[in-house]
Scaffold this motif. Structure first.
Motif, PDB file in Angstrom:
ATOM      1  N   PHE A 106     -26.526 -17.584 -36.046  1.00 62.34           N
ATOM      2  CA  PHE A 106     -26.950 -16.243 -36.114  1.00 62.34           C
ATOM      3  C   PHE A 106     -25.851 -15.171 -35.432  1.00 62.34           C
ATOM      4  CE2 PHE A 106     -30.718 -17.776 -38.097  1.00 62.34           C
ATOM      5  CZ  PHE A 106     -30.718 -17.286 -39.440  1.00 62.34           C
ATOM      6  N   ILE A 107     -25.455 -15.700 -34.397  1.00 62.98           N
ATOM      7  CA  ILE A 107     -24.824 -14.943 -33.478  1.00 62.98           C
ATOM      8  C   ILE A 107     -23.709 -16.137 -32.543  1.00 62.98           C
ATOM      9  CG2 ILE A 107     -26.533 -13.118 -33.069  1.00 62.98           C
ATOM     10  CD1 ILE A 107     -27.095 -14.512 -30.266  1.00 62.98           C
ATOM     11  N   ALA A 108     -22.897 -15.272 -32.129  1.00 59.84           N
ATOM     12  CA  ALA A 108     -21.863 -16.075 -31.569  1.00 59.84           C
ATOM     13  C   ALA A 108     -21.335 -15.528 -30.417  1.00 59.84           C
ATOM     14  CB  ALA A 108     -20.493 -16.558 -32.419  1.00 59.84           C
ATOM     15  N   LEU A 109     -21.328 -16.067 -29.239  1.00 59.43           N
ATOM     16  CA  LEU A 109     -20.655 -15.448 -28.065  1.00 59.43           C
ATOM     17  C   LEU A 109     -19.176 -15.290 -27.855  1.00 59.43           C
ATOM     18  CD1 LEU A 109     -21.447 -14.477 -25.158  1.00 59.43           C
ATOM     19  CD2 LEU A 109     -21.039 -16.577 -24.153  1.00 59.43           C
ATOM     20  N   GLU A 110     -18.805 -14.033 -27.963  1.00 59.78           N
ATOM     21  CA  GLU A 110     -17.322 -13.608 -27.864  1.00 59.78           C
ATOM     22  C   GLU A 110     -16.642 -13.550 -26.476  1.00 59.78           C
ATOM     23  OE1 GLU A 110     -15.103 -13.488 -30.614  1.00 59.78           O
ATOM     24  OE2 GLU A 110     -16.709 -14.583 -31.542  1.00 59.78           O
ATOM     25  N   ASN A 111     -17.539 -13.006 -25.608  1.00 58.57           N
ATOM     26  CA  ASN A 111     -17.024 -12.692 -24.247  1.00 58.57           C
ATOM     27  C   ASN A 111     -18.204 -12.610 -23.358  1.00 58.57           C
ATOM     28  OD1 ASN A 111     -14.280 -11.996 -24.759  1.00 58.57           O
ATOM     29  ND2 ASN A 111     -14.995  -9.889 -25.488  1.00 58.57           N
ATOM     30  N   PRO A 112     -18.364 -13.482 -22.434  1.00 60.54           N
ATOM     31  CA  PRO A 112     -19.406 -13.928 -21.623  1.00 60.54           C
ATOM     32  C   PRO A 112     -19.469 -12.618 -20.607  1.00 60.54           C
ATOM     33  CG  PRO A 112     -17.871 -15.778 -21.387  1.00 60.54           C
ATOM     34  CD  PRO A 112     -17.296 -14.709 -22.290  1.00 60.54           C
ATOM     35  N   GLY A 113     -20.531 -12.222 -20.171  1.00 55.14           N
ATOM     36  CA  GLY A 113     -20.900 -11.112 -19.509  1.00 55.14           C
ATOM     37  C   GLY A 113     -20.898 -11.654 -17.980  1.00 55.14           C
TER      38      GLY A 113
END
Length: 159
Positions: free
Chosen positions: A82-89
């Motif tokens: 449902f979601i994908a990590l684009e840029n880690p915090g």
């Protein structure tokens, strides 16, 4: 109100298509994961997909859930597509992860990318493994009867 126009007082909204609601992936989500998914959608403004930010602490405060529950919800949403990590915090720079909602299109330098809807590919695991890889026999794949000695030379046969 004219047909096809919405009242500005209604504000933004997100659609929940029946295909999504009836999917195996959606129906397997926990309540906390659905709450996090909805909160992420409230932060989507049409052109910021891939940069939708929601930290774990913000989710805890906004949704009234614990840190552990919030973390499990993010993992569940990511695993089920449902979601994908684009840029880690980064905790030290106080920057939240940036997420991509797979149900929404995304603006890229090369143009608009269509929604990937990765959740459509998710299937529940069975005790024998994923349903798309059933084993034909309970003992596993057949073995090659030829033994490998590790040598590249042909064995010497007595005449």
């Amino acid at each position: 109100m004219a047909k096809g126009k919405r009242n500005d007082k209604e504000g933004q909204y997100t659609t929940l298509h029946y295909a999504l609601l009836k999917s195996e992936a959606w129906r397997s989500l926990s309540g906390a994961a659905i709450k996090v998914w909805l909160e992420l959608h409230t932060r989507f403004h049409g052109g910021n997909n891939g940069n939708v930010r929601l930290s774990m602490n913000e989710a805890v405060k906004a949704l009234g859930i614990s840190k552990g529950t919030a973390q499990r919800a993010f993992v569940e949403l990511e695993e089920k597509g449902f979601i994908a990590l684009e840029n880690p915090g980064n905790w030290y720079h106080r920057k939240a992860h940036e997420w991509r909602l797979t149900t929404k299109r995304m603006q890229t330098p090369k143009g608009v990318a269509v929604a990937t809807n990765d959740w459509q590919k998710w299937r529940a695991k069975t005790k024998d493994g994923p349903p798309e890889y059933p084993s034909p026999s309970p003992t596993g794949p057949p073995r090659n009867p030829k033994t490998d000695t590790g040598s590249t030379r042909e064995p010497v046969r007595p005449d």
